[in-house]
Design a protein around this motif. Structure first.
Motif: not given
Length: 455
Positions: A235-248
């Motif tokens: 859950r913490e990984a998704v919280k951090i990486s999801a915005p980065l993934t969507v943004e990229h």
């Protein structure tokens, strides 16, 4: 101490791009355009996998800062499993679209077949390349910049060697008055892809060995522990990486849109655009190196609950990045023709590429501000707003302006739009860095830091 090795790692990565571009540039405009056509889509696939690994490496920085080394090793184990599962899924999607992709991007038939071949080799190797991203990110967030930079240098050498043997056919060369036989596979564009992938796979194996068996805070050799992802860490990984993934994804979607704007301008424009992007990467290399260091330092300060030190590192890193990249921009403007002539012998491509590089040089100071400030925000795990800022800037400013200017100014218009957008992006990142309380952490730091915050 952290930025210099990180810069060397970035330099090695950039040199690999130069090697590929220079060697393929010798094959002619069509092969150069084939690689340039799919390069932005490859950045999308690489970047999505890299962003996914950030969700785990940032957690490692936080846990090491809090001296929770057992927790950091748990994150590493789960990160390995999650990275493989995620990247295999992305690779399957990439292989499925490899053949029609060049046609979707507006490529002409002569360059579509080699473009598809180049693309499919890279996406098929994504699971192993993702482990490279994961291991390198873990080491950097543990404060170890030296090993990733040394391995990046090795990768650069292997890329040069493999490409030299795979791209060109067997031939004889005169060395010191003596003819020497040089073996070669003569695979052209395919050889460029295979050479780079082989170099990255070798170095991924080295980095994974080091992070799992040598790095003191992370080594899991001989320890029992589950590799099965848990709810809390995932859950913490998704919280951090999801915005980065969507943004990229959104940013690369914009870059793909730019490629579609450039494609109708012809083979020369496609090749010049691709080579100029590669040439400019040498200029922003220091920014990403400093940004990596900022992520590690700010992340560890966050874990240790040291807000004053966190803020100082953030300001210092951004100031350093702007200063260094301003100098690089001056060099880029001065030596743009020589850089492009080194990459490609085709005069029309090098001349057009030099023109657009000199346009881009003006944006480097503000580009630095956005790169390094972004690294700072990743370090504290606050990625949603910066992600919105990034993709909002590129879609609202760059893409419409590039479409409008390309109609009258050609490729130069596309790069003017890029320059304007990067300046705008740097300004909004500076405003967020200076006028918001991004450095606040839950809990209190030392008494001295609490007193400084009150002042």
């Amino acid at each position: 101490m952290l930025s210099l090795p990180a810069m060397l790692a970035q330099l090695s990565s950039i040199l690999m791009q130069y090697i590929d571009a220079t060697m393929v540039g010798r094959l002619g405009a069509d092969d150069s355009a084939a690689i340039g056509l799919v390069s932005t889509t490859l950045w999308l696939f690489w970047g999505v996998c890299s962003a996914m690994t950030s969700g785990y490496s940032v957690q490692v920085a936080h846990k090491i800062g809090a001296k929770d080394f057992s927790g950091a090793r748990d994150v590493l184990r789960q990160g390995i499993t999650s990275a493989l599962i995620f990247s295999i899924g992305i690779a399957i999607i990439g292989v499925a679209i490899a053949i029609p992709l060049p046609f979707w991007l507006g490529g002409k038939p002569p360059i579509c077949a080699p473009a598809s071949l180049y693309f499919v080799v890279f996406v098929a190797a994504l699971p192993l390349l993702t482990l490279n991203y994961l291991a390198g990110g873990m080491l950097r967030c543990a404060g170890n910049m030296k090993v990733p930079s040394i391995v990046s240098g090795l990768m650069c050498f292997l890329d040069l060697l493999f490409n030299f043997l795979l791209i060109f056919p067997s031939r004889t060369m005169e060395i010191g008055g003596t003819e020497v036989f040089i073996p070669g596979a003569g695979l052209g564009v395919l050889g460029a892809a295979l050479g780079t992938v082989a170099a990255e796979i070798v170095c991924a194996a080295i980095l994974m060995y080091y992070v799992c068996y040598v790095q003191p805070e992370l080594r899991i050799k001989g320890e029992s522990g589950s590799y099965r992802p848990t709810k809390v860490i995932t859950r913490e990984a998704v919280k951090i990486s999801a915005p980065l993934t969507v943004e990229h994804t959104v940013i690369c979607g914009a870059q793909i849109a730019i490629t579609m704007i450039v494609a109708p301008l012809g083979v020369i424009a496609i090749a010049a655009n691709a080579f100029a992007v590669t040439a400019e990467s040498l200029c922003y290399m220091p920014g990403y190196g400093i940004g990596d260091a900022a992520t590690a330092l700010v992340g560890q300060c966050h874990g240790a609950k040291r807000p004053v030190l966190m803020r100082q590192f953030g300001y210092m890193a951004v100031g350093l990045g702007i200063a260094v990249m301003t100098g690089m921009g001056v060099l880029l403007f001065a030596f743009a023709p020589q850089i492009m002539e080194f990459i490609t012998p085709v005069k029309a491509i090098s001349s057009l590429g030099a023109e657009v590089l000199r346009i881009e040089a003006w944006a480097e100071p503000m580009f630095a501000a956005s790169i390094v400030a972004y690294g700072v925000f990743i370090g504290v795990g606050k990625t949603t707003v910066p992600a919105i800022m990034n993709f909002g800037s590129i879609w609202i400013v760059r893409v419409p302006l590039a479409w409008w200017l390309a109609r009258t100014l050609g490729l130069q218009g596309v790069w003017i739009a890029m320059c304007v957008e990067l300046m705008f992006r740097g300004i909004i990142f500076l405003l967020r860095l200076l006028f918001t309380k991004w450095w606040r952490v839950k809990g209190e730091g030392s008494d001295a830091e609490t007193e400084l915050l009150s002042i």
